[in-house]
Design a protein around this motif. Structure first.
Motif, PDB file in Angstrom:
ATOM      1  N   GLU A  46       0.830  -1.210   0.000  1.00 40.40           N
ATOM      2  CA  GLU A  46       0.000   0.000   0.000  1.00 40.40           C
ATOM      3  C   GLU A  46       0.863   1.258   0.000  1.00 40.40           C
ATOM      4  O   GLU A  46       0.596   2.190  -0.731  1.00 40.40           O
ATOM      5  N   ASP A  47       1.886   1.286   0.846  1.00 33.79           N
ATOM      6  CA  ASP A  47       2.746   2.465   0.996  1.00 33.79           C
ATOM      7  C   ASP A  47       4.149   2.104   0.512  1.00 33.79           C
ATOM      8  O   ASP A  47       5.082   1.961   1.306  1.00 33.79           O
ATOM      9  N   LEU A  48       4.281   1.934  -0.789  1.00 34.43           N
ATOM     10  CA  LEU A  48       5.495   1.412  -1.394  1.00 34.43           C
ATOM     11  C   LEU A  48       6.748   2.197  -1.005  1.00 34.43           C
ATOM     12  O   LEU A  48       7.751   1.618  -0.601  1.00 34.43           O
ATOM     13  N   ASP A  49       6.710   3.508  -1.118  1.00 36.03           N
ATOM     14  CA  ASP A  49       7.912   4.305  -0.869  1.00 36.03           C
ATOM     15  C   ASP A  49       8.415   4.144   0.565  1.00 36.03           C
ATOM     16  O   ASP A  49       9.619   3.989   0.786  1.00 36.03           O
ATOM     17  N   ASN A  50       7.510   4.146   1.514  1.00 42.98           N
ATOM     18  CA  ASN A  50       7.925   3.962   2.905  1.00 42.98           C
ATOM     19  C   ASN A  50       8.409   2.540   3.165  1.00 42.98           C
ATOM     20  O   ASN A  50       9.341   2.330   3.942  1.00 42.98           O
ATOM     21  N   LYS A  51       7.787   1.551   2.522  1.00 45.41           N
ATOM     22  CA  LYS A  51       8.226   0.161   2.676  1.00 45.41           C
ATOM     23  C   LYS A  51       9.647  -0.006   2.154  1.00 45.41           C
ATOM     24  O   LYS A  51      10.485  -0.643   2.799  1.00 45.41           O
ATOM     25  N   VAL A  52       9.944   0.585   0.998  1.00 43.80           N
ATOM     26  CA  VAL A  52      11.297   0.499   0.437  1.00 43.80           C
ATOM     27  C   VAL A  52      12.296   1.183   1.372  1.00 43.80           C
ATOM     28  O   VAL A  52      13.375   0.650   1.640  1.00 43.80           O
ATOM     29  N   MET A  84      14.809   1.791  -7.592  1.00 46.11           N
ATOM     30  CA  MET A  84      13.993   2.452  -6.576  1.00 46.11           C
ATOM     31  C   MET A  84      12.585   2.680  -7.125  1.00 46.11           C
ATOM     32  O   MET A  84      12.368   2.574  -8.330  1.00 46.11           O
ATOM     33  N   PRO A  85      11.621   2.998  -6.248  1.00 50.22           N
ATOM     34  CA  PRO A  85      10.247   3.177  -6.718  1.00 50.22           C
ATOM     35  C   PRO A  85      10.147   4.196  -7.847  1.00 50.22           C
ATOM     36  O   PRO A  85      10.738   5.274  -7.785  1.00 50.22           O
ATOM     37  N   SER A  86       9.430   3.790  -8.892  1.00 47.63           N
ATOM     38  CA  SER A  86       9.198   4.687 -10.024  1.00 47.63           C
ATOM     39  C   SER A  86       7.848   4.345 -10.652  1.00 47.63           C
ATOM     40  O   SER A  86       7.387   3.209 -10.576  1.00 47.63           O
ATOM     41  N   ASP A  87       7.244   5.357 -11.250  1.00 46.81           N
ATOM     42  CA  ASP A  87       5.955   5.178 -11.915  1.00 46.81           C
ATOM     43  C   ASP A  87       6.175   4.545 -13.278  1.00 46.81           C
ATOM     44  O   ASP A  87       7.062   4.963 -14.025  1.00 46.81           O
ATOM     45  N   LYS A  88       5.370   3.546 -13.596  1.00 45.16           N
ATOM     46  CA  LYS A  88       5.499   2.805 -14.847  1.00 45.16           C
ATOM     47  C   LYS A  88       4.371   3.171 -15.808  1.00 45.16           C
ATOM     48  O   LYS A  88       3.299   3.613 -15.394  1.00 45.16           O
ATOM     49  N   SER A  89       4.598   2.920 -17.083  1.00 40.78           N
ATOM     50  CA  SER A  89       3.590   3.249 -18.103  1.00 40.78           C
ATOM     51  C   SER A  89       2.318   2.419 -17.947  1.00 40.78           C
ATOM     52  O   SER A  89       1.268   2.794 -18.441  1.00 40.78           O
ATOM     53  N   TRP A  90       2.400   1.291 -17.246  1.00 38.55           N
ATOM     54  CA  TRP A  90       1.225   0.443 -17.029  1.00 38.55           C
ATOM     55  C   TRP A  90       0.480   0.863 -15.759  1.00 38.55           C
ATOM     56  O   TRP A  90      -0.358   0.134 -15.246  1.00 38.55           O
ATOM     57  N   LEU A  91       0.799   2.065 -15.247  1.00 36.03           N
ATOM     58  CA  LEU A  91       0.086   2.728 -14.162  1.00 36.03           C
ATOM     59  C   LEU A  91       0.300   2.081 -12.797  1.00 36.03           C
ATOM     60  O   LEU A  91      -0.539   2.193 -11.899  1.00 36.03           O
ATOM     61  N   TRP A  92       1.430   1.411 -12.638  1.00 38.70           N
ATOM     62  CA  TRP A  92       1.841   0.896 -11.337  1.00 38.70           C
ATOM     63  C   TRP A  92       3.081   1.655 -10.908  1.00 38.70           C
ATOM     64  O   TRP A  92       3.831   2.173 -11.730  1.00 38.70           O
ATOM     65  N   ARG A  93       3.323   1.681  -9.623  1.00 38.13           N
ATOM     66  CA  ARG A  93       4.583   2.183  -9.074  1.00 38.13           C
ATOM     67  C   ARG A  93       5.345   0.954  -8.600  1.00 38.13           C
ATOM     68  O   ARG A  93       4.794   0.122  -7.875  1.00 38.13           O
ATOM     69  N   GLU A  94       6.612   0.829  -9.010  1.00 34.37           N
ATOM     70  CA  GLU A  94       7.376  -0.387  -8.724  1.00 34.37           C
ATOM     71  C   GLU A  94       8.777  -0.088  -8.217  1.00 34.37           C
ATOM     72  O   GLU A  94       9.385   0.914  -8.591  1.00 34.37           O
ATOM     73  N   ALA A  95       9.279  -1.012  -7.410  1.00 36.07           N
ATOM     74  CA  ALA A  95      10.686  -1.055  -7.002  1.00 36.07           C
ATOM     75  C   ALA A  95      11.145  -2.493  -7.232  1.00 36.07           C
ATOM     76  O   ALA A  95      10.391  -3.438  -7.003  1.00 36.07           O
ATOM     77  N   LEU A 136       8.352  -5.086  -5.733  1.00 32.64           N
ATOM     78  CA  LEU A 136       7.408  -4.530  -4.783  1.00 32.64           C
ATOM     79  C   LEU A 136       6.680  -3.441  -5.544  1.00 32.64           C
ATOM     80  O   LEU A 136       7.314  -2.631  -6.225  1.00 32.64           O
ATOM     81  N   PHE A 137       5.366  -3.418  -5.455  1.00 30.26           N
ATOM     82  CA  PHE A 137       4.628  -2.477  -6.288  1.00 30.26           C
ATOM     83  C   PHE A 137       3.359  -2.012  -5.595  1.00 30.26           C
ATOM     84  O   PHE A 137       2.903  -2.599  -4.612  1.00 30.26           O
ATOM     85  N   PHE A 138       2.807  -0.937  -6.131  1.00 31.51           N
ATOM     86  CA  PHE A 138       1.459  -0.514  -5.782  1.00 31.51           C
ATOM     87  C   PHE A 138       0.727  -0.277  -7.086  1.00 31.51           C
ATOM     88  O   PHE A 138       1.138   0.550  -7.903  1.00 31.51           O
ATOM     89  N   GLY A 139      -0.343  -1.027  -7.291  1.00 29.92           N
ATOM     90  CA  GLY A 139      -1.134  -0.897  -8.505  1.00 29.92           C
ATOM     91  C   GLY A 139      -2.483  -0.250  -8.272  1.00 29.92           C
ATOM     92  O   GLY A 139      -3.102   0.246  -9.202  1.00 29.92           O
ATOM     93  N   GLY A 140      -2.944  -0.279  -7.014  1.00 34.62           N
ATOM     94  CA  GLY A 140      -4.245   0.296  -6.701  1.00 34.62           C
ATOM     95  C   GLY A 140      -5.332  -0.292  -7.589  1.00 34.62           C
ATOM     96  O   GLY A 140      -5.322  -1.472  -7.924  1.00 34.62           O
ATOM     97  N   LYS A 141      -6.250   0.554  -8.033  1.00 34.84           N
ATOM     98  CA  LYS A 141      -7.361   0.078  -8.873  1.00 34.84           C
ATOM     99  C   LYS A 141      -6.863  -0.444 -10.218  1.00 34.84           C
ATOM    100  O   LYS A 141      -7.512  -1.261 -10.855  1.00 34.84           O
ATOM    101  N   ASN A 142      -5.677   0.009 -10.654  1.00 38.20           N
ATOM    102  CA  ASN A 142      -5.154  -0.413 -11.954  1.00 38.20           C
ATOM    103  C   ASN A 142      -4.552  -1.822 -11.942  1.00 38.20           C
ATOM    104  O   ASN A 142      -4.225  -2.353 -12.996  1.00 38.20           O
TER     105      ASN A 142
END
Length: 126
Positions: free
Chosen positions: A68-74, A87-98, A110-116
Motif C-alpha cells: 500500500e505504501d510502497l515508498d515507505n516500505k522500500v 527504486m520506486p518509479s511510476d510505470k507506463s502500465w500505471l503501477w509504481r514499482e521497485a 514490490l509495487f502498488f497498482g491500486g485500482k489499476n
C-alpha cells in the motif's frame, strides 16, 4: 479458483528464510534444509522456497508483492540492509514499482497498482 502459493527455488533455504523475514513475510513452515513456507502479511496468500541443486537458467520467475505504501516500505527495507536494483518509479502500465533480487537472484518487484492492478484502462470489456 484462487492463487494460494508461489514456490521459488533456492540453493540455501536457511539463508533465504532470513531474507524473506526481513521483507516482512511470516514463516509458518520450517522444514530445513529443503523447504520453507511463509504467509504474506496482507491477505491469505502463501509463498514458499524449496531447495534445488542448481538454479534455473534465464530470467526465471518474476514475483510481485503489492505494498500500500510502497515508498515507505522500500525506505524501511533499505534501513534493514536490503539492496534495491531499482527504486520506486511510476510505470507506463500505471503501477509504481521497485525491483530487487533475493539471495538466489530471483526477481522480486514490490509495487502498488491500486485500482489499476485489476482494472487498468485497457482491461478487456466483457
Amino acid at each position: 479458483m484462487n492463487l494460494n502459493q508461489v514456490t521459488i527455488p533456492s540453493l540455501n533455504v536457511d539463508k533465504a528464510i532470513n531474507f524473506y523475514q526481513k521483507l516482512g513475510l511470516e514463516l509458518v513452515v520450517d522444514a530445513l534444509p529443503n523447504y520453507a513456507r511463509f504467509v504474506c502479511p496482507d491477505g491469505n496468500s502463501t509463498f514458499s522456497i524449496h531447495k534445488v541443486e542448481k538454479l534455473p537458467k534465464g530470467e526465471g520467475v518474476y514475483v510481485y508483492f503489492e505494498c500500500e505504501d510502497l515508498d515507505n516500505k522500500v525506505k524501511e527495507l533499505k534501513q534493514k540492509g536490503i539492496h534495491f536494483d531499482e527504486m520506486p518509479s511510476d510505470k507506463s502500465w500505471l503501477w509504481r514499482e521497485a525491483r530487487l533480487k533475493d539471495v538466489d537472484g530471483n526477481q522480486l518487484i514490490l509495487f502498488f497498482g491500486g485500482k489499476n492492478r485489476i482494472n487498468p484502462p485497457w482491461r478487456i470489456k466483457k
